[in-house]
Design a protein around this motif. Sequence first.
Motif, mmCIF file in Angstrom:
data_model
loop_
_atom_site.group_PDB
_atom_site.id
_atom_site.type_symbol
_atom_site.label_atom_id
_atom_site.label_comp_id
_atom_site.label_asym_id
_atom_site.label_seq_id
_atom_site.Cartn_x
_atom_site.Cartn_y
_atom_site.Cartn_z
ATOM 1 N N GLN A 1 0.833 -1.185 0.000
ATOM 2 C CA GLN A 1 0.000 0.000 0.000
ATOM 3 C C GLN A 1 0.879 1.251 0.000
ATOM 4 O O GLN A 1 2.014 1.225 0.464
ATOM 5 C CB GLN A 1 -0.895 0.001 1.242
ATOM 6 N N VAL A 2 0.322 2.318 -0.533
ATOM 7 C CA VAL A 2 1.017 3.584 -0.600
ATOM 8 C C VAL A 2 0.491 4.500 0.493
ATOM 9 O O VAL A 2 -0.723 4.662 0.656
ATOM 10 C CB VAL A 2 0.838 4.246 -1.973
ATOM 11 N N GLN A 3 1.412 5.098 1.236
ATOM 12 C CA GLN A 3 1.053 6.084 2.241
ATOM 13 C C GLN A 3 1.446 7.471 1.765
ATOM 14 O O GLN A 3 2.547 7.666 1.251
ATOM 15 C CB GLN A 3 1.746 5.796 3.568
ATOM 16 N N LEU A 4 0.547 8.416 1.938
ATOM 17 C CA LEU A 4 0.780 9.794 1.541
ATOM 18 C C LEU A 4 0.603 10.687 2.758
ATOM 19 O O LEU A 4 -0.400 10.582 3.463
ATOM 20 C CB LEU A 4 -0.199 10.223 0.451
ATOM 21 N N VAL A 5 1.569 11.556 3.005
ATOM 22 C CA VAL A 5 1.523 12.451 4.153
ATOM 23 C C VAL A 5 1.760 13.877 3.689
ATOM 24 O O VAL A 5 2.831 14.198 3.172
ATOM 25 C CB VAL A 5 2.568 12.066 5.215
ATOM 26 N N GLU A 6 0.756 14.732 3.890
ATOM 27 C CA GLU A 6 0.858 16.137 3.510
ATOM 28 C C GLU A 6 1.440 16.956 4.658
ATOM 29 O O GLU A 6 1.230 16.637 5.825
ATOM 30 C CB GLU A 6 -0.512 16.713 3.140
ATOM 31 N N TYR A 95 -5.614 17.977 -0.105
ATOM 32 C CA TYR A 95 -5.309 16.559 -0.102
ATOM 33 C C TYR A 95 -4.365 16.191 -1.235
ATOM 34 O O TYR A 95 -4.506 16.678 -2.355
ATOM 35 C CB TYR A 95 -6.582 15.729 -0.273
ATOM 36 N N CYS A 96 -3.447 15.309 -0.937
ATOM 37 C CA CYS A 96 -2.553 14.722 -1.913
ATOM 38 C C CYS A 96 -3.119 13.363 -2.318
ATOM 39 O O CYS A 96 -3.638 12.630 -1.478
ATOM 40 C CB CYS A 96 -1.160 14.571 -1.298
ATOM 41 N N ALA A 97 -3.039 13.023 -3.596
ATOM 42 C CA ALA A 97 -3.571 11.758 -4.075
ATOM 43 C C ALA A 97 -2.654 11.155 -5.131
ATOM 44 O O ALA A 97 -1.938 11.876 -5.833
ATOM 45 C CB ALA A 97 -4.976 11.954 -4.649
ATOM 46 N N ALA A 98 -2.692 9.826 -5.248
ATOM 47 C CA ALA A 98 -1.863 9.100 -6.207
ATOM 48 C C ALA A 98 -2.718 8.180 -7.062
ATOM 49 O O ALA A 98 -3.622 7.509 -6.565
ATOM 50 C CB ALA A 98 -0.799 8.283 -5.482
ATOM 51 N N ASP A 99 -2.416 8.148 -8.354
ATOM 52 C CA ASP A 99 -3.093 7.280 -9.317
ATOM 53 C C ASP A 99 -2.044 6.420 -10.009
ATOM 54 O O ASP A 99 -1.086 6.955 -10.580
ATOM 55 C CB ASP A 99 -3.865 8.119 -10.332
ATOM 56 N N GLN A 117 -4.305 12.344 4.342
ATOM 57 C CA GLN A 117 -5.334 12.771 5.276
ATOM 58 C C GLN A 117 -5.640 14.259 5.220
ATOM 59 O O GLN A 117 -6.600 14.722 5.831
ATOM 60 C CB GLN A 117 -4.944 12.377 6.700
ATOM 61 N N GLY A 118 -4.850 14.998 4.493
ATOM 62 C CA GLY A 118 -5.128 16.401 4.279
ATOM 63 C C GLY A 118 -4.367 17.336 5.197
ATOM 64 O O GLY A 118 -3.943 16.954 6.289
ATOM 65 N N THR A 119 -4.205 18.566 4.746
ATOM 66 C CA THR A 119 -3.587 19.607 5.548
ATOM 67 C C THR A 119 -4.383 20.899 5.355
ATOM 68 O O THR A 119 -4.782 21.242 4.243
ATOM 69 C CB THR A 119 -2.097 19.803 5.174
ATOM 70 N N GLN A 120 -4.642 21.589 6.449
ATOM 71 C CA GLN A 120 -5.489 22.779 6.414
ATOM 72 C C GLN A 120 -4.706 23.994 5.938
ATOM 73 O O GLN A 120 -3.603 24.273 6.411
ATOM 74 C CB GLN A 120 -6.070 23.060 7.802
ATOM 75 N N VAL A 121 -5.298 24.720 4.999
ATOM 76 C CA VAL A 121 -4.768 25.998 4.542
ATOM 77 C C VAL A 121 -5.833 27.053 4.810
ATOM 78 O O VAL A 121 -6.962 26.932 4.339
ATOM 79 C CB VAL A 121 -4.417 25.976 3.048
ATOM 80 N N THR A 122 -5.469 28.068 5.569
ATOM 81 C CA THR A 122 -6.396 29.143 5.881
ATOM 82 C C THR A 122 -5.791 30.467 5.448
ATOM 83 O O THR A 122 -4.684 30.814 5.866
ATOM 84 C CB THR A 122 -6.711 29.192 7.388
#
Length: 125
Positions: A1-6, A95-99, A117-122
């Motif tokens: 599995q691929v893990q993505l961390v923003e 969110y970061c995503a991979a295809d 899982q996403g990172t908040q930008v305000t």
Amino acid sequence: QVQLVESGGGLVQAGGSLRLSCAASGRTFSSYAMGWFRQAPGKERELVAAISGSGRNTVYADSVKGRFSISRDNAKNTVALQMNSLKPEDTAVYYCAADMKPWVHAPRADEYDYWGQGTQVTVSS
């Protein structure tokens, strides 16, 4: 599995800049198309930018063209989103995503195989 961390999200004033980074696991990162999506409260998730595995192809949402830039460093298994001239309407969870499919066109949200899982930008005014 691929893990993505923003990482890199935070609070910034309108007109400012922010750089998001997505770190990926996996042995074949260079074969993955990568995308950045965002979702604001009450809004649907939308594509911000996407980049092919080689980095030769990029796609941007009309709303961010000329302000945002997507790039990748396959040696480091990372993809970045440089965001300049930020506006309050850019406020969202990013969110970061991979295809893993071969790039034919920029994948839509439902075509991506893995998501961070996403990172908040305000962006304040």
